[in-house]
Write a protein that holds these residues in place. Structure first.
Motif, PDB file in Angstrom:
ATOM      1  N   GLY A  96      74.824  22.813  61.706  1.00  0.00           N
ATOM      2  CA  GLY A  96      74.857  22.682  60.258  1.00  0.00           C
ATOM      3  C   GLY A  96      73.894  23.613  59.541  1.00  0.00           C
ATOM      4  O   GLY A  96      73.627  23.439  58.353  1.00  0.00           O
ATOM      5  N   GLY A  97      73.353  24.604  60.288  1.00  0.00           N
ATOM      6  CA  GLY A  97      72.391  25.508  59.668  1.00  0.00           C
ATOM      7  C   GLY A  97      71.015  24.884  59.505  1.00  0.00           C
ATOM      8  O   GLY A  97      70.148  25.455  58.860  1.00  0.00           O
ATOM      9  N   TYR A  98      70.802  23.723  60.110  1.00  0.00           N
ATOM     10  CA  TYR A  98      69.529  23.033  59.937  1.00  0.00           C
ATOM     11  C   TYR A  98      68.446  23.553  60.867  1.00  0.00           C
ATOM     12  O   TYR A  98      67.267  23.349  60.625  1.00  0.00           O
ATOM     13  N   LEU A  99      68.863  24.177  61.986  1.00  0.00           N
ATOM     14  CA  LEU A  99      67.846  24.551  62.975  1.00  0.00           C
ATOM     15  C   LEU A  99      67.561  26.050  63.016  1.00  0.00           C
ATOM     16  O   LEU A  99      66.483  26.465  63.364  1.00  0.00           O
ATOM     17  N   TRP A 100      68.530  26.851  62.723  1.00  0.00           N
ATOM     18  CA  TRP A 100      68.297  28.290  62.654  1.00  0.00           C
ATOM     19  C   TRP A 100      69.133  28.832  61.499  1.00  0.00           C
ATOM     20  O   TRP A 100      69.957  28.117  60.935  1.00  0.00           O
ATOM     21  N   VAL A 130      64.629  10.471  61.347  1.00  0.00           N
ATOM     22  CA  VAL A 130      65.279  11.725  60.958  1.00  0.00           C
ATOM     23  C   VAL A 130      65.974  11.548  59.611  1.00  0.00           C
ATOM     24  O   VAL A 130      65.893  12.412  58.726  1.00  0.00           O
ATOM     25  N   GLY A 137      63.171  16.817  53.412  1.00  0.00           N
ATOM     26  CA  GLY A 137      63.934  17.793  54.200  1.00  0.00           C
ATOM     27  C   GLY A 137      65.047  18.437  53.395  1.00  0.00           C
ATOM     28  O   GLY A 137      65.318  19.624  53.529  1.00  0.00           O
ATOM     29  N   VAL A 138      65.707  17.627  52.572  1.00  0.00           N
ATOM     30  CA  VAL A 138      66.777  18.133  51.710  1.00  0.00           C
ATOM     31  C   VAL A 138      66.488  17.630  50.295  1.00  0.00           C
ATOM     32  O   VAL A 138      66.964  16.573  49.900  1.00  0.00           O
ATOM     33  N   LYS A 189      76.193  22.365  47.971  1.00  0.00           N
ATOM     34  CA  LYS A 189      75.623  22.681  49.276  1.00  0.00           C
ATOM     35  C   LYS A 189      75.838  21.569  50.291  1.00  0.00           C
ATOM     36  O   LYS A 189      76.057  21.833  51.475  1.00  0.00           O
ATOM     37  N   GLN A 190      75.755  20.323  49.837  1.00  0.00           N
ATOM     38  CA  GLN A 190      75.768  19.200  50.781  1.00  0.00           C
ATOM     39  C   GLN A 190      77.160  18.649  51.075  1.00  0.00           C
ATOM     40  O   GLN A 190      77.422  18.191  52.176  1.00  0.00           O
TER      41      GLN A 190
END
Ligand code: HEM
Ligand code: SF4
Ligand code: SF4
Lengths: 264, 223
Positions: free
Chosen positions: B96-100, B167, B175-176, B195-196
């Protein structure tokens, strides 16, 4: 302080139940109403006010003869005690003598020890909402006395002493008896602090587990999932923090008029 | 946190009520559960007057947790309980693009696969927690061979739910940014929604069901 063991030699037990009575007396446990269940065994099972009892069992040897088997049933004081492992309050604890005692004030009556014990020992008392079991007369042994049951035994079937000495004595006695005689207790759950010299094989005795062990359910619960919970929760907290620092929060702002991002 | 003109409605009052009902009971259950699971957390019982009361709080909160879970499943299983293939798989492949950094994150509907996983974990393990918890509350009324299994099951549920909740809290707050207001006021910014939950936004606009703060419902309808 050396670990202590209570040794019970079935070959010397006459089923007089002096120990059973002495236990009630020392621990101030009143007798309850019982009934005749067709056996001398009385009461029929361990109770919240009967922490030990002599089990009476009739055994036929195949040619018409009947033999009486006696077994003193009470807490075995396991080294790997499942009850201590599960007890959430720390009410059940190991003493410096290796025995497993109970701090009744701490007990919250959750009954987790009851499901965990491989010997089916702890009993729940609905009146006090606490459990009860033999504590190897902690109040006595801590003052250098032997447990009340040992003191009362007239035949020498019960003895109490240092761990190594008692284990050696049990094995010597088994050698002497020969046949099916065996030592029960030093080979499982890390070694028990009540040791039996049995004249028959363990599977002959009623209600006696042949290969007792800490249940797999307790191991999965306390040795796997419990530490993993801490590890996972800690890992996730640290991971979130590192994520925030390195990757940063997601940019959800835009140039639309309803913008106004920023923390709330 | 008062919504501004032009913001988009993403949750209704009942959803928000159920969310907080579930969240508060769940957090109480986690904290009181920790108090019983680790001796080093036994002190959590002290403000309640002892560990016995902590146990009672846990057990009765469990009774309040159950209906909240029921409504939560009823409300969200359609939007958060089913994975949509292949979009969701594509999303999972890039996390989901959350880690890199990912240039093009596959579009998601109202909830992304991460949120779906959280919903499913809470739904499935929540049911198991209620079932095992009730049996553990009255362990002497059932065969001990069955009761024994409830304890590791309950601990497994804790292992899954507790970290997931952490989390969820992180991503729902710092975080968001802009997410928390969805579950407090019910309104989010348009850019947040783009975006979400772009898929959901498009669908709502196409169907003319989008509610915008400060505008009449009809005005938002395009067709
Ligand atoms: C989100 C849901 C829940 C979580 C995270 C949770 C967590 C926990 C934890 C961590 C423990 C301690 C286990 C241990 O000693 O290792 C526990 C015990 C227990 N839980 Fe839960 N629990 C939840 C829901 C429930 C529900 C719905 C019930 C049922 C009413 C319940 C009843 C119990 C009982 C009976 C115990 C055993 C201790 C006692 O006798 O009170 N739990 N729980
Ligand atoms: S016999 Fe049961 S109650 Fe006694 S120490 Fe072992 S597990 Fe605990
Ligand atoms: S019933 Fe009492 S002694 Fe047994 S596990 Fe629960 S708190 Fe410990």
């Amino acid at each position: 302080m050396a670990e202590k063991i209570k040794l019970y030699d079935t070959s010397k037990c006459t089923g007089c139940r002096a120990c059973q009575l002495a236990c009630k007396q020392w621990n101030a446990l009143p007798a309850g109403q019982t009934y005749n269940a067709g056996t001398y065994q009385n009461p029929p099972d361990l109770q919240s006010n009967t922490w030990m009892l002599i089990r009476f069992q009739e055994m036929s040897n195949g040619n018409g003869d009947v033999k009486w088997l006696f077994r003193k049933d009470a807490c075995m004081h396991c080294t790997d005690a499942a009850c201590i492992k599960v007890c959430p309050s720390g009410a059940l604890f190991r003493t410096k003598y290796g025995s497993v005692a109970l701090d009744r004030d701490k007990c919250i009556g959750c009954k987790e020890c009851i499901s965990a014990c491989p010997f089916d020992v702890p009993r729940y008392d609905p009146v006090t909402d606490k459990i009860a079991k033999c504590d190897l007369c902690f109040s006595r042994i801590d003052r250098g006395m032997e447990p009340a049951c040992v003191k009362a035994c007239p035949t020498g079937a019960l003895s109490f002493g240092d761990k190594d000495e008692m284990i050696a004595r049990a094995h010597a006695r088994v050698k002497e008896l020969g046949g099916d005689a065996n030592v029960y207790g030093d080979q499982f759950v890390g070694g028990t602090h009540m040791l039996y010299v049995l004249t028959e094989k363990p599977d002959v005795y009623d209600e006696l587990p042949e290969r007792p062990r800490v249940p797999l359910t307790v191991i999965a619960w306390k040795d796997w999932f419990k530490p993993l919970t801490l590890l996972a929760a800690g890992g996730v907290l640290a991971g979130s923090f590192i994520h925030y620092l390195t990757h940063g929060p997601k940019d959800t702002s835009g140039d639309d008029q309803a913008g106004g991002e920023g923390g709330e | 946190m008062i919504p501004k003109k032009g913001m988009i409605k993403s949750t209704d009052a009942f959803e928000r009520l159920v969310h907080w009902w579930l969240a508060i009971t769940c957090i109480i259950l986690i904290l009181t559960g920790l108090g019983m699971m680790f001796h080093s957390f036994n002190f959590l019982g002290t403000p309640l007057g002892g560990l016995k009361n902590l146990k009672l709080v846990h057990n009765f909160t469990g009774l309040l947790f159950a209906p909240a879970l029921f409504f939560a499943i009823l409300i969200w299983w359609r939007e958060a309980g089913v994975f949509k293939m292949p979009e969701d798989l594509e999303w999972i492949k890039v996390a989901g693009g959350y880690l890199w950094h990912v240039d093009d994150v596959p579009e998601t509907g109202k909830y992304n696969p991460g949120q779906k996983a959280f919903f499913l974990a809470v739904a499935i393990f929540g049911i198991l927690m209620v079932a095992s918890g009730l049996i553990m509350w009255f362990p002497l009324s059932l065969p001990s061979g069955l009761v024994q299994w409830m304890y590791p099951l309950h601990a497994l549920g804790m292992l899954v739910i507790f970290p997931f909740v952490l989390v969820h809290i992180y991503l729902g707050t710092i975080g968001v940014p802009g997410s928390a207001r969805a579950i407090f006021t019910g309104y989010v910014t348009r850019s947040w929604a783009e975006k979400q939950c772009p898929g959901w936004l498009k669908e709502m606009e196409e169907e003319g069901r989008l509610e915008i703060y400060g505008e009449e419902k009809e005005e938002a309808a395009h067709g």
